[in-house]
Design a protein around this motif. Structure first.
Motif, PDB file in Angstrom:
ATOM      1  N   TYR A   1      -2.772 -13.501   3.574  1.00 56.91           N
ATOM      2  CA  TYR A   1      -1.874 -14.615   3.277  1.00 56.91           C
ATOM      3  C   TYR A   1      -2.667 -15.912   3.437  1.00 56.91           C
ATOM      4  O   TYR A   1      -3.789 -15.908   3.952  1.00 56.91           O
ATOM      5  N   GLU A   2      -2.060 -17.024   3.049  1.00 57.43           N
ATOM      6  CA  GLU A   2      -2.665 -18.316   3.353  1.00 57.43           C
ATOM      7  C   GLU A   2      -2.719 -18.524   4.870  1.00 57.43           C
ATOM      8  O   GLU A   2      -3.692 -19.063   5.397  1.00 57.43           O
ATOM      9  N   GLU A   3      -1.688 -18.076   5.571  1.00 58.83           N
ATOM     10  CA  GLU A   3      -1.556 -18.359   6.994  1.00 58.83           C
ATOM     11  C   GLU A   3      -2.148 -17.288   7.906  1.00 58.83           C
ATOM     12  O   GLU A   3      -2.472 -17.581   9.063  1.00 58.83           O
ATOM     13  N   CYS A   4      -2.261 -16.063   7.446  1.00 59.38           N
ATOM     14  CA  CYS A   4      -2.717 -14.988   8.327  1.00 59.38           C
ATOM     15  C   CYS A   4      -3.326 -13.848   7.528  1.00 59.38           C
ATOM     16  O   CYS A   4      -3.257 -13.816   6.296  1.00 59.38           O
ATOM     17  N   MET A   5      -3.907 -12.919   8.273  1.00 57.32           N
ATOM     18  CA  MET A   5      -4.502 -11.724   7.687  1.00 57.32           C
ATOM     19  C   MET A   5      -4.168 -10.537   8.579  1.00 57.32           C
ATOM     20  O   MET A   5      -4.178 -10.647   9.811  1.00 57.32           O
ATOM     21  N   LEU A   6      -3.845  -9.400   7.966  1.00 59.30           N
ATOM     22  CA  LEU A   6      -3.512  -8.179   8.693  1.00 59.30           C
ATOM     23  C   LEU A   6      -4.389  -7.048   8.184  1.00 59.30           C
ATOM     24  O   LEU A   6      -4.518  -6.858   6.969  1.00 59.30           O
ATOM     25  N   ARG A   7      -5.002  -6.302   9.123  1.00 59.60           N
ATOM     26  CA  ARG A   7      -5.852  -5.160   8.754  1.00 59.60           C
ATOM     27  C   ARG A   7      -5.483  -3.945   9.590  1.00 59.60           C
ATOM     28  O   ARG A   7      -5.065  -4.066  10.736  1.00 59.60           O
ATOM     29  N   TYR A   8      -5.705  -2.775   9.006  1.00 61.00           N
ATOM     30  CA  TYR A   8      -5.611  -1.543   9.778  1.00 61.00           C
ATOM     31  C   TYR A   8      -6.568  -0.531   9.168  1.00 61.00           C
ATOM     32  O   TYR A   8      -6.908  -0.602   7.979  1.00 61.00           O
ATOM     33  N   ALA A   9      -7.035   0.404   9.986  1.00 63.84           N
ATOM     34  CA  ALA A   9      -7.991   1.402   9.505  1.00 63.84           C
ATOM     35  C   ALA A   9      -8.033   2.579  10.469  1.00 63.84           C
ATOM     36  O   ALA A   9      -7.529   2.509  11.602  1.00 63.84           O
ATOM     37  N   ASN A  10      -8.664   3.646  10.010  1.00 61.37           N
ATOM     38  CA  ASN A  10      -8.892   4.828  10.837  1.00 61.37           C
ATOM     39  C   ASN A  10     -10.360   4.862  11.291  1.00 61.37           C
ATOM     40  O   ASN A  10     -10.933   5.913  11.520  1.00 61.37           O
ATOM     41  N   ARG A  11     -10.941   3.671  11.414  1.00 63.82           N
ATOM     42  CA  ARG A  11     -12.319   3.524  11.890  1.00 63.82           C
ATOM     43  C   ARG A  11     -12.394   2.237  12.700  1.00 63.82           C
ATOM     44  O   ARG A  11     -11.522   1.362  12.584  1.00 63.82           O
ATOM     45  N   MET A  12     -13.417   2.104  13.503  1.00 60.72           N
ATOM     46  CA  MET A  12     -13.580   0.907  14.313  1.00 60.72           C
ATOM     47  C   MET A  12     -13.870  -0.299  13.421  1.00 60.72           C
ATOM     48  O   MET A  12     -14.830  -0.299  12.650  1.00 60.72           O
ATOM     49  N   ILE A  13     -13.013  -1.303  13.498  1.00 61.28           N
ATOM     50  CA  ILE A  13     -13.197  -2.519  12.700  1.00 61.28           C
ATOM     51  C   ILE A  13     -13.377  -3.749  13.582  1.00 61.28           C
ATOM     52  O   ILE A  13     -13.585  -4.849  13.069  1.00 61.28           O
ATOM     53  N   PHE A  14     -13.312  -3.580  14.898  1.00 58.98           N
ATOM     54  CA  PHE A  14     -13.413  -4.725  15.800  1.00 58.98           C
ATOM     55  C   PHE A  14     -14.883  -5.113  16.008  1.00 58.98           C
ATOM     56  O   PHE A  14     -15.761  -4.242  16.122  1.00 58.98           O
TER      57      PHE A  14
ATOM     58  N   CYS B   1       0.859  -1.197   0.000  1.00 59.41           N
ATOM     59  CA  CYS B   1       0.000   0.000   0.000  1.00 59.41           C
ATOM     60  C   CYS B   1       0.890   1.239   0.000  1.00 59.41           C
ATOM     61  O   CYS B   1       0.939   2.000   0.973  1.00 59.41           O
ATOM     62  N   TYR B   2       1.601   1.422  -1.098  1.00 58.83           N
ATOM     63  CA  TYR B   2       2.674   2.416  -1.157  1.00 58.83           C
ATOM     64  C   TYR B   2       2.170   3.859  -1.190  1.00 58.83           C
ATOM     65  O   TYR B   2       2.946   4.795  -0.965  1.00 58.83           O
ATOM     66  N   ARG B   3       0.867   4.046  -1.446  1.00 60.01           N
ATOM     67  CA  ARG B   3       0.334   5.417  -1.427  1.00 60.01           C
ATOM     68  C   ARG B   3      -0.082   5.847  -0.018  1.00 60.01           C
ATOM     69  O   ARG B   3      -0.652   6.917   0.164  1.00 60.01           O
ATOM     70  N   HIS B   4       0.167   4.966   0.963  1.00 61.02           N
ATOM     71  CA  HIS B   4      -0.109   5.269   2.365  1.00 61.02           C
ATOM     72  C   HIS B   4      -1.579   5.586   2.641  1.00 61.02           C
ATOM     73  O   HIS B   4      -1.890   6.625   3.232  1.00 61.02           O
ATOM     74  N   PRO B   5      -2.484   4.696   2.247  1.00 59.30           N
ATOM     75  CA  PRO B   5      -3.891   4.906   2.591  1.00 59.30           C
ATOM     76  C   PRO B   5      -4.108   4.641   4.082  1.00 59.30           C
ATOM     77  O   PRO B   5      -3.348   3.905   4.709  1.00 59.30           O
ATOM     78  N   LYS B   6      -5.171   5.208   4.630  1.00 58.66           N
ATOM     79  CA  LYS B   6      -5.460   5.012   6.048  1.00 58.66           C
ATOM     80  C   LYS B   6      -6.206   3.715   6.318  1.00 58.66           C
ATOM     81  O   LYS B   6      -6.524   3.435   7.481  1.00 58.66           O
ATOM     82  N   GLU B   7      -6.456   2.940   5.290  1.00 64.50           N
ATOM     83  CA  GLU B   7      -7.091   1.635   5.496  1.00 64.50           C
ATOM     84  C   GLU B   7      -6.513   0.631   4.518  1.00 64.50           C
ATOM     85  O   GLU B   7      -6.356   0.925   3.329  1.00 64.50           O
ATOM     86  N   GLY B   8      -6.192  -0.548   5.028  1.00 66.69           N
ATOM     87  CA  GLY B   8      -5.631  -1.584   4.160  1.00 66.69           C
ATOM     88  C   GLY B   8      -5.793  -2.958   4.771  1.00 66.69           C
ATOM     89  O   GLY B   8      -5.986  -3.111   5.978  1.00 66.69           O
ATOM     90  N   ILE B   9      -5.721  -3.979   3.920  1.00 72.26           N
ATOM     91  CA  ILE B   9      -5.785  -5.367   4.359  1.00 72.26           C
ATOM     92  C   ILE B   9      -4.832  -6.181   3.493  1.00 72.26           C
ATOM     93  O   ILE B   9      -4.754  -5.969   2.278  1.00 72.26           O
TER      94      ILE B   9
END
Length: 302
Positions: A132-145, A121-129
């Protein structure tokens, strides 16, 4: 003064060796890489952040914590930033590893994801996911839990299908995954939001099944996510007699396969036999580039 071709070659020989060595190191590191992202989405419609901004530092803090936490936890979520921060600088982030993995595998996948997420995510967005086959990583500027989310959606089906199976795969896959959803979301389930199954024969082949939701979801949310995923998986893969298929979403995932892929040895499940090493296309491309550039370099010296 005009130098002979042999003198030119002797001059460039050390440079040639250094060039070959550098490319070889790159190619070897690609070959030994264990984890590869299958899918990623970088949502810059939610805004972007700049390097060394408060959001950037908060995200780096979350990723650093995840690298440590994944050594002993298959799932973690963090909120970085508090009442003194502007709401636009608060980071909500989580990772989720497949529940059959060892902490070592989980840590390796999360470490790779945190290291490469911002390159993808080279444009540096405030939300991304990153998935992988083994795992998943998320981040955001909003409640995602504790929110059930069906998009983005990564689906992959086998290129090989069983001809003239009379709909056995479609019916068998739906039946087995449907029972696993009930098992994973049952109040009496000892492994919340997760279930696997093997030993089920469809069209004279043994099939393996896995369903999983992120642990922050309620059982009802998990069932809703997996039921929708089941319909999508059957429609996209099993209805066409594909021998394996999978779907991965922010909140849940499922997979069926004729090859063992999970690593559970309890509850009567047979641990999978080790698969032969898989070399992806990326390392092969890197090696091909090595020989191409080497040929061009040598030819230029002639």
């Amino acid at each position: 003064m005009v130098l002979s071709p042999s003198h030119n070659f002797q001059t460039f020989c050390p440079l040639l060796l250094f060039f070959i060595f550098s490319l070889s190191i790159t190619s070897c590191s690609e070959l030994t890489r264990q984890f590869w992202p299958k899918f990623w989405e970088c949502d810059d419609t939610k805004g972007n952040f700049t390097q060394n901004s408060t959001y950037d530092l908060n995200l780096a803090t979350a990723f650093s914590n995840f690298t440590s936490l994944s050594s002993s936890h298959l799932f973690s979520n963090l909120t970085i930033g508090g009442s003194h921060d502007d709401v636009t600088d608060i980071v909500y982030a989580l990772y989720d590893c497949r529940n059959d993995l060892t902490f070592e595998k989980c840590h390796g996948c999360v470490e790779d994801a945190t290291r490469n997420a911002l390159d993808l995510c080279y444009r540096h967005p405030k939300e991304g996911i990153v998935i992988y086959e083994e795992c998943m990583l998320r981040y955001a500027n909003r409640m995602i839990f504790s929110n059930m989310e069906l998009r983005p959606n990564y689906t992959n089906c086998a290129g090989v299908k069983l001809l003239l199976d009379g709909g056995q795969i479609e019916g068998g896959v739906r039946r087995n995954l449907d029972s696993l959803i009930d098992e994973a979301t049952s109040e009496s389930s000892s492994s919340r939001n997760f279930a696997v199954k093997n030993g089920s024969y469809i069209a004279q082949r043994e099939f393996y099944f896995l369903v999983q939701c992120t642990p922050d979801l309620s059982r009802a949310q998990c069932k809703e996510c997996l039921t929708d995923a089941l319909n999508f998986t059957v429609e996209s893969c099993a209805s066409d007699s594909r021998l394996w298929g999978q779907i991965k979403r922010p909140s849940c995932q499922m997979r069926y396969d004729v090859e063992p892929f999970f690593n559970v040895s309890s509850d009567g499940l047979i641990p999978p036999t080790p698969s032969p090493p898989h070399i992806s296309r990326q390392p092969l491309v890197a090696i091909g580039k090595l020989y191409f550039y080497l040929f061009v370099f040598i030819f230029s010296l002639l």
